[in-house]
Motif scaffolding. Structure first.
Motif: not given
Ligand SMILES: Nc1ncnc2c1ncn2[C@@H]1O[C@H](COP(=O)(O)OP(=O)(O)O)[C@@H](O)[C@H]1O
Ligand SMILES: [Mg+2]
Length: 262
Positions: A46-60, A63-69, A78-82
């Protein structure tokens, strides 16, 4: 390519549920995430598709950083994440085709969606994928008329309709009988290689993880304590991930693993 670095998730003021995860997944790799109930498997996906907000760290992702979007950029990413769910998450009263086309909702306009004017290429892709997974003849059936395995195939096709760059599956076989589970695992494996799609599967069935995935990641209390191939996943690894229930310092829940099948 998915790259997770130092991912931490804390719900409220509680202890971190994910304690600095690092994971890199490329190409058409099929990775299973195993671990006892509460280990953090769902939180990680859920952190990857941001159904849950990561507290810290990076997920790309490629190349696209997902955590700050935020906002539109997040919706686009999110379209890119099935995503494939344990309970299928279909709309029962809609047809198989309508459920499948719901995978395009991130792409078509609201007008197209409510008036059901999906582009011809979407319809064609829907038929192609439904045919690939063996449900094309059910296109006009109501979703609730299908068996569990057929319903999960609808869920998989809906996710693929997004043209995702990665597929996440949270216990996709946990509601299915063993034979149907295996068919779904084979299907995910096949689709990963056909579509050069990395696939992450949360799964508590260790035997299936070993049989149908390329790589196993073991989580325990939010830490990655195993990362290797199925042949490296021996009884020590199994014990490290699931064992220690007799240890009073261990707050792991009883997961009753026997012969690798929970
Ligand atoms: N929304 C939430 N709020 C607070 N705690 C949560 C929430 N979701 C999960 N948790 C807690 O986080 C931990 C990990 O849960 P989860 O990611 O669901 O594990 P798993 O999928 O491996 O069973 C558990 O202790 C769970 O209670
Ligand atoms: Mg879970």
């Amino acid at each position: 390519m998915l790259e997770i670095s130092n991912l931490v998730k804390r719900y409220g003021k509680d202890d971190a549920v994910l304690k600095g995860l690092n994971l890199s997944v490329t190409g058409s790799e099929v990775v299973s995430i195993v671990g006892a109930s509460g280990a953090g498997k769902s939180t990680m996906l859920r952190c990857i598709n941001r159904l849950v907000e990561p507290t810290s760290g990076s997920i790309t992702l490629n190349g696209l950083e997902l955590t700050q979007l935020r906002g539109a950029a997040l919706r686009k990413a999110r379209r890119k994440i099935g995503m494939v769910f344990q309970g299928f998450n279909l709309i029962d009263r809609l047809s198989v085709m309508e459920n499948v086309l719901a995978g395009r909702l991130g792409y078509v306009s609201l007008f197209q969606a409510v008036s059901r004017r999906y582009p011809q290429e979407d319809i064609e892709r829907a038929f192609y994928l439904m045919d690939r997974v063996g449900i094309a003849h059910y296109a006009n059936k109501r979703a609730d008329e299908l068996s569990g395995g057929e319903r999960q195939r609808v869920g998989v096709v809906r996710a693929l309709m997004q043209n995702p760059e990665i597929l996440l599956a949270d216990e996709p076989t946990a509601s299915l009988d063993p034979k149907t589970s295996e068919q779904i695992m084979v299907l995910l494996q096949g689709l990963a290689s056909e579509m050069s799609l990395p696939v992450l599967i949360n799964i508590h069935n260790v035997a299936q993880a070993k049989a149908y995935t390329d790589r196993i990641v073991g989580l325990r209390h939010g830490q990655m304590i195993f990362d290797g191939g199925p042949s490296d996943f021996n009884s020590d690894a199994l014990d490290a991930i699931y064992g220690g229930i007799e240890n009073p310092d261990d707050d792991g829940q009883d997961i009753s693993v026997s012969g690798g099948v929970a």
